[in-house]
Design an enzyme around this catalytic site. Structure first.
Site, PDB file in Angstrom:
ATOM      1  N   ASN A   7      23.097 -28.168  -8.381  1.00  0.00           N
ATOM      2  CA  ASN A   7      24.202 -27.836  -7.475  1.00  0.00           C
ATOM      3  C   ASN A   7      23.718 -28.002  -6.038  1.00  0.00           C
ATOM      4  O   ASN A   7      22.569 -28.356  -5.803  1.00  0.00           O
ATOM      5  CB  ASN A   7      24.703 -26.405  -7.745  1.00  0.00           C
ATOM      6  CG  ASN A   7      23.587 -25.399  -7.558  1.00  0.00           C
ATOM      7  OD1 ASN A   7      23.091 -25.194  -6.459  1.00  0.00           O
ATOM      8  ND2 ASN A   7      23.144 -24.788  -8.657  1.00  0.00           N
ATOM      9  N   ASP A  52      24.423 -22.146 -15.046  1.00  0.00           N
ATOM     10  CA  ASP A  52      24.805 -21.292 -16.169  1.00  0.00           C
ATOM     11  C   ASP A  52      24.474 -21.955 -17.506  1.00  0.00           C
ATOM     12  O   ASP A  52      24.343 -21.283 -18.518  1.00  0.00           O
ATOM     13  CB  ASP A  52      26.303 -20.963 -16.096  1.00  0.00           C
ATOM     14  CG  ASP A  52      26.581 -19.981 -14.959  1.00  0.00           C
ATOM     15  OD1 ASP A  52      25.770 -19.044 -14.798  1.00  0.00           O
ATOM     16  OD2 ASP A  52      27.560 -20.171 -14.220  1.00  0.00           O
ATOM     17  N   LYS A  61      14.722 -42.181 -20.387  1.00  0.00           N
ATOM     18  CA  LYS A  61      16.008 -42.405 -19.721  1.00  0.00           C
ATOM     19  C   LYS A  61      17.032 -42.864 -20.767  1.00  0.00           C
ATOM     20  O   LYS A  61      16.744 -43.789 -21.535  1.00  0.00           O
ATOM     21  CB  LYS A  61      15.816 -43.477 -18.634  1.00  0.00           C
ATOM     22  CG  LYS A  61      17.058 -43.687 -17.820  1.00  0.00           C
ATOM     23  CD  LYS A  61      16.860 -44.772 -16.766  1.00  0.00           C
ATOM     24  CE  LYS A  61      18.173 -45.079 -16.110  1.00  0.00           C
ATOM     25  NZ  LYS A  61      18.162 -46.345 -15.388  1.00  0.00           N
ATOM     26  N   PRO A  86      19.786 -18.026 -19.705  1.00  0.00           N
ATOM     27  CA  PRO A  86      19.714 -16.562 -19.610  1.00  0.00           C
ATOM     28  C   PRO A  86      20.276 -16.087 -18.286  1.00  0.00           C
ATOM     29  O   PRO A  86      20.129 -16.768 -17.255  1.00  0.00           O
ATOM     30  CB  PRO A  86      18.208 -16.278 -19.695  1.00  0.00           C
ATOM     31  CG  PRO A  86      17.531 -17.574 -19.454  1.00  0.00           C
ATOM     32  CD  PRO A  86      18.481 -18.671 -19.793  1.00  0.00           C
ATOM     33  N   ASP A  87      20.914 -14.940 -18.311  1.00  0.00           N
ATOM     34  CA  ASP A  87      21.412 -14.325 -17.080  1.00  0.00           C
ATOM     35  C   ASP A  87      20.240 -13.532 -16.490  1.00  0.00           C
ATOM     36  O   ASP A  87      19.925 -12.433 -16.935  1.00  0.00           O
ATOM     37  CB  ASP A  87      22.603 -13.414 -17.410  1.00  0.00           C
ATOM     38  CG  ASP A  87      23.167 -12.723 -16.171  1.00  0.00           C
ATOM     39  OD1 ASP A  87      22.478 -12.715 -15.128  1.00  0.00           O
ATOM     40  OD2 ASP A  87      24.278 -12.188 -16.252  1.00  0.00           O
ATOM     41  N   ILE A  88      19.609 -14.104 -15.481  1.00  0.00           N
ATOM     42  CA  ILE A  88      18.365 -13.522 -14.947  1.00  0.00           C
ATOM     43  C   ILE A  88      18.640 -12.167 -14.289  1.00  0.00           C
ATOM     44  O   ILE A  88      17.955 -11.181 -14.553  1.00  0.00           O
ATOM     45  CB  ILE A  88      17.707 -14.504 -13.942  1.00  0.00           C
ATOM     46  CG1 ILE A  88      17.424 -15.841 -14.644  1.00  0.00           C
ATOM     47  CG2 ILE A  88      16.432 -13.908 -13.356  1.00  0.00           C
ATOM     48  CD1 ILE A  88      16.960 -16.957 -13.744  1.00  0.00           C
ATOM     49  N   PHE A 129      24.327 -11.872  -5.773  1.00  0.00           N
ATOM     50  CA  PHE A 129      25.240 -12.657  -4.948  1.00  0.00           C
ATOM     51  C   PHE A 129      26.379 -13.150  -5.835  1.00  0.00           C
ATOM     52  O   PHE A 129      26.195 -13.305  -7.042  1.00  0.00           O
ATOM     53  CB  PHE A 129      24.506 -13.851  -4.319  1.00  0.00           C
ATOM     54  CG  PHE A 129      23.981 -13.547  -2.951  1.00  0.00           C
ATOM     55  CD1 PHE A 129      22.917 -12.681  -2.780  1.00  0.00           C
ATOM     56  CD2 PHE A 129      24.552 -14.132  -1.828  1.00  0.00           C
ATOM     57  CE1 PHE A 129      22.437 -12.385  -1.512  1.00  0.00           C
ATOM     58  CE2 PHE A 129      24.082 -13.846  -0.553  1.00  0.00           C
ATOM     59  CZ  PHE A 129      23.029 -12.968  -0.393  1.00  0.00           C
ATOM     60  N   LYS A 148      32.287  -8.738 -10.858  1.00  0.00           N
ATOM     61  CA  LYS A 148      30.913  -9.215 -11.121  1.00  0.00           C
ATOM     62  C   LYS A 148      29.899  -8.094 -10.899  1.00  0.00           C
ATOM     63  O   LYS A 148      28.949  -7.933 -11.654  1.00  0.00           O
ATOM     64  CB  LYS A 148      30.608 -10.408 -10.212  1.00  0.00           C
ATOM     65  CG  LYS A 148      29.576 -11.355 -10.770  1.00  0.00           C
ATOM     66  CD  LYS A 148      29.545 -12.682 -10.029  1.00  0.00           C
ATOM     67  CE  LYS A 148      30.351 -13.774 -10.688  1.00  0.00           C
ATOM     68  NZ  LYS A 148      30.323 -15.048 -10.002  1.00  0.00           N
ATOM     69  N   LYS A 201      27.493  -6.922 -13.911  1.00  0.00           N
ATOM     70  CA  LYS A 201      26.039  -7.069 -13.758  1.00  0.00           C
ATOM     71  C   LYS A 201      25.357  -5.707 -13.583  1.00  0.00           C
ATOM     72  O   LYS A 201      24.129  -5.644 -13.524  1.00  0.00           O
ATOM     73  CB  LYS A 201      25.713  -7.963 -12.551  1.00  0.00           C
ATOM     74  CG  LYS A 201      26.321  -9.362 -12.634  1.00  0.00           C
ATOM     75  CD  LYS A 201      25.308 -10.446 -12.896  1.00  0.00           C
ATOM     76  CE  LYS A 201      25.963 -11.820 -12.928  1.00  0.00           C
ATOM     77  NZ  LYS A 201      25.119 -12.869 -13.461  1.00  0.00           N
TER      78      LYS A 201
HETATM   79  O1  PMT Z   1      21.412 -21.984  -0.723  1.00  0.00           O
HETATM   80  P1  PMT Z   1      22.502 -22.082   0.323  1.00  0.00           P
HETATM   81  O2  PMT Z   1      22.924 -23.512   0.579  1.00  0.00           O
HETATM   82  O3  PMT Z   1      22.136 -21.351   1.589  1.00  0.00           O
HETATM   83  O4  PMT Z   1      23.810 -21.384  -0.289  1.00  0.00           O
HETATM   84  C1  PMT Z   1      23.781 -20.009  -0.501  1.00  0.00           C
HETATM   85  C2  PMT Z   1      24.516 -19.640  -1.795  1.00  0.00           C
HETATM   86  C3  PMT Z   1      25.992 -19.996  -1.686  1.00  0.00           C
HETATM   87  C4  PMT Z   1      23.916 -20.366  -3.007  1.00  0.00           C
HETATM   88  C5  PMT Z   1      24.289 -18.084  -1.973  1.00  0.00           C
HETATM   89  O5  PMT Z   1      24.826 -17.418  -0.876  1.00  0.00           O
HETATM   90  C6  PMT Z   1      24.940 -17.574  -3.246  1.00  0.00           C
HETATM   91  O6  PMT Z   1      26.107 -17.242  -3.303  1.00  0.00           O
HETATM   92  N1  PMT Z   1      24.127 -17.481  -4.326  1.00  0.00           N
HETATM   93  C7  PMT Z   1      24.582 -17.094  -5.689  1.00  0.00           C
HETATM   94  C8  PMT Z   1      25.188 -18.294  -6.337  1.00  0.00           C
HETATM   95  C9  PMT Z   1      25.607 -18.009  -7.763  1.00  0.00           C
HETATM   96  O7  PMT Z   1      25.014 -18.530  -8.656  1.00  0.00           O
HETATM   97  O8  PMT Z   1      26.590 -17.141  -7.910  1.00  0.00           O
HETATM   98  P2  PMT Z   1      27.159 -16.728  -9.336  1.00  0.00           P
HETATM   99  O9  PMT Z   1      28.416 -16.017  -8.985  1.00  0.00           O
HETATM  100  O10 PMT Z   1      27.269 -17.901 -10.241  1.00  0.00           O
HETATM  101  O11 PMT Z   1      26.076 -15.748  -9.917  1.00  0.00           O
HETATM  102  C10 PMT Z   1      26.130 -14.329  -9.736  1.00  0.00           C
HETATM  103  C11 PMT Z   1      24.739 -13.758  -9.590  1.00  0.00           C
HETATM  104  O12 PMT Z   1      24.013 -13.916 -10.806  1.00  0.00           O
HETATM  105  C12 PMT Z   1      23.884 -14.397  -8.530  1.00  0.00           C
HETATM  106  O13 PMT Z   1      23.133 -13.381  -7.916  1.00  0.00           O
HETATM  107  C13 PMT Z   1      22.976 -15.362  -9.305  1.00  0.00           C
HETATM  108  O14 PMT Z   1      21.719 -15.528  -8.643  1.00  0.00           O
HETATM  109  C14 PMT Z   1      22.809 -14.618 -10.619  1.00  0.00           C
HETATM  110  N2  PMT Z   1      22.638 -15.469 -11.805  1.00  0.00           N
HETATM  111  C15 PMT Z   1      23.589 -16.373 -12.154  1.00  0.00           C
HETATM  112  C16 PMT Z   1      23.426 -17.111 -13.316  1.00  0.00           C
HETATM  113  C17 PMT Z   1      22.292 -16.918 -14.115  1.00  0.00           C
HETATM  114  N3  PMT Z   1      22.075 -17.610 -15.218  1.00  0.00           N
HETATM  115  N4  PMT Z   1      21.355 -16.027 -13.726  1.00  0.00           N
HETATM  116  C18 PMT Z   1      21.519 -15.292 -12.599  1.00  0.00           C
HETATM  117  O15 PMT Z   1      20.659 -14.476 -12.281  1.00  0.00           O
END
Ligand code: PMT
Length: 397
Positions: free
Chosen positions: A210, A279, A289, A305-307, A323, A337, A341
């Site tokens: 991404n 995800d 390739k 995994p959801d870390i 975030f 969320k 979480k």
């Molecule tokens: O890196 P930049 O260009 O500065 O952009 C910043 C940002 C937009 C990436 C940042 O501000 C941000 O929003 N980060 C979280 C992005 C995200 O994955 O959001 P989410 O809504 O999909 O995930 C929710 C939370 O779960 C997040 O804290 C994520 O780190 C965590 N997560 C998600 C999926 C996963 N498998 N494991 C996780 O721990």
């Protein structure tokens, strides 16, 4: 508030039109009881006289390393040892480049190189000079070297052009200096951060990723370091230099990030999950390739995994900050969320405005409700977020 009256600062003035603002900055800091020792470059003297700066600081101004002020002719050592911080305001593009390369061909650059104290730099220059990749590289290097960059601001410039490059106003600089001397609120606290994107391989050359640049996560790491925290940064691929003082661990995939988080989280007080973790991953990435064929290609994806979920579900979790990057329904999705979480604090942002950008706006969700951190550059925002984290963390510990 820290006893500011005991502080001594060297104010370095370089040759830019914003040098006139340094007079007011000196007055504001002296009014706070801070002792200001001014050191100017020869070029700065074309913009403001040493007599003015001497009158305002109440001390003789230093310009020349061969000057008559010091009996031992070691002004660069004497000045840099007798100060709590050096602030360069204004800092021209040329002087910033000198700092980056460790050049020392006049008194001010020599005392900066000889310093054993923190340094703050307030850039001031034409917008094209500021935007020039060379200046941007230099600024990134200064940040990586642990220098605090103050500004610049956007607006009308002395040359008549509009844009980034104006020196911050004296009142803003004075405030930044006062904040800089505040106590290290996270001293002894271990902060674990994830940042940047993850990359999930499809084959030897292709993958799913991404547009996360890592800027938000790295800014938070920098802000935590400023508060004295011990920072471990687990980062996906980015083009950013490691914030000075952080322990950086590079990973590629979500699985690698998860492994490192599991390893380090046991020794963590605060976990901040800024990474844009994929995800899903490809069930069976090809080592070679994949050859193009005329038909379509179907990839089987497995959930990663959801870390953050794992960390917040630990029997004794650290203080967790998540975030949420949403494209719409920000308030509704983010609040949900935070509950799923099971975390005390969640910072939500609109992904289309946040990802890859230099600025961002955050809405914080905690037990007390919602708090908006208005649009600002990511470091400023990170500092405000950290203040909020400190407040909640202190309350729970
Ligand atoms: O890196 P930049 O260009 O500065 O952009 C910043 C940002 C937009 C990436 C940042 O501000 C941000 O929003 N980060 C979280 C992005 C995200 O994955 O959001 P989410 O809504 O999909 O995930 C929710 C939370 O779960 C997040 O804290 C994520 O780190 C965590 N997560 C998600 C999926 C996963 N498998 N494991 C996780 O721990």
């Amino acid at each position: 508030m820290e006893q500011i009256q005991t502080k001594r600062i060297v104010l370095g003035i370089t040759g830019g039109i914003a040098a006139y603002k340094s007079a007011e900055l000196t007055r504001l800091l002296v009014n706070q009881g801070i002792q200001i020792q001014v050191a100017m470059t020869e070029a700065a003297c074309h913009f403001i006289t040493p007599t003015t700066m001497q009158a305002l600081s109440g001390k003789q101004v230093f310009i020349n390393q061969w000057g008559e002020h010091t009996a031992n002719h070691m002004a660069h050592i004497n000045l840099s040892r007798a100060t709590d911080a050096i602030i360069i305001a204004p800092a021209t593009a040329d002087f910033i480049a000198k700092l980056v390369h460790g050049l020392a061909d006049d008194l001010l650059s020599t005392l900066c190189l000889a310093r054993n104290c923190p340094m703050l730099v307030a850039p001031a220059m034409n917008r094209q000079m500021w935007e020039n990749p060379a200046t941007q590289r230099n600024i990134q290097q200064l940040v990586a070297d642990g220098v605090t960059i103050l500004g610049p601001a956007n607006g009308t410039q002395a040359c008549g052009e509009e844009g980034m490059g104006r020196m911050l106003e004296p009142s803003e600089l004075a405030r930044a200096v006062l904040t800089f001397f505040q106590p290290k609120l996270l001293s002894g606290v271990k902060v674990l951060l994830t940042a940047g994107p993850t990359y999930e391989a499809i084959d030897a050359v292709r993958g799913i990723t991404n547009r996360s640049s890592g800027k938000m996560g790295y800014a938070i790491a920098q802000a935590a370091l400023e508060l004295g925290a011990e920072v471990t940064l687990i980062s996906g691929p980015t083009a950013l230099p490691c914030p000075h003082g952080a322990a950086l661990m590079n990973i590629t995939s979500a699985a690698e990030m998860f492994e490192l988080v599991q390893k380090h989280v046991t020794d963590t007080d605060i976990f901040i999950s800024v990474a844009a973790v994929a995800d899903y991953r490809v069930a069976q990435p090809s080592e070679q390739k994949i050859k193009k064929s005329t038909g379509g290609l179907t990839l089987e994806l497995l959930p990663n995994p959801d870390i953050l979920g794992y960390v917040s579900g630990l029997p004794k979790p650290p203080f967790c900050v998540g975030f949420a990057a949403e494209s719409h329904n920000l308030y509704e999705y983010a609040a949900t969320k935070r509950k799923t979480k099971k975390i005390p604090l969640l910072a939500a942002n609109l992904v289309q405005q946040a990802i890859g950008a230099d600025d961002n706006e955050l809405v914080l969700f905690d037990d007390a409700g919602e708090h908006v951190l208005p649009r600002a550059n990511k470091l400023k925002l990170a500092r405000a977020l950290l203040q909020h984290i400190v407040k909640l963390y202190r309350r729970g510990n």
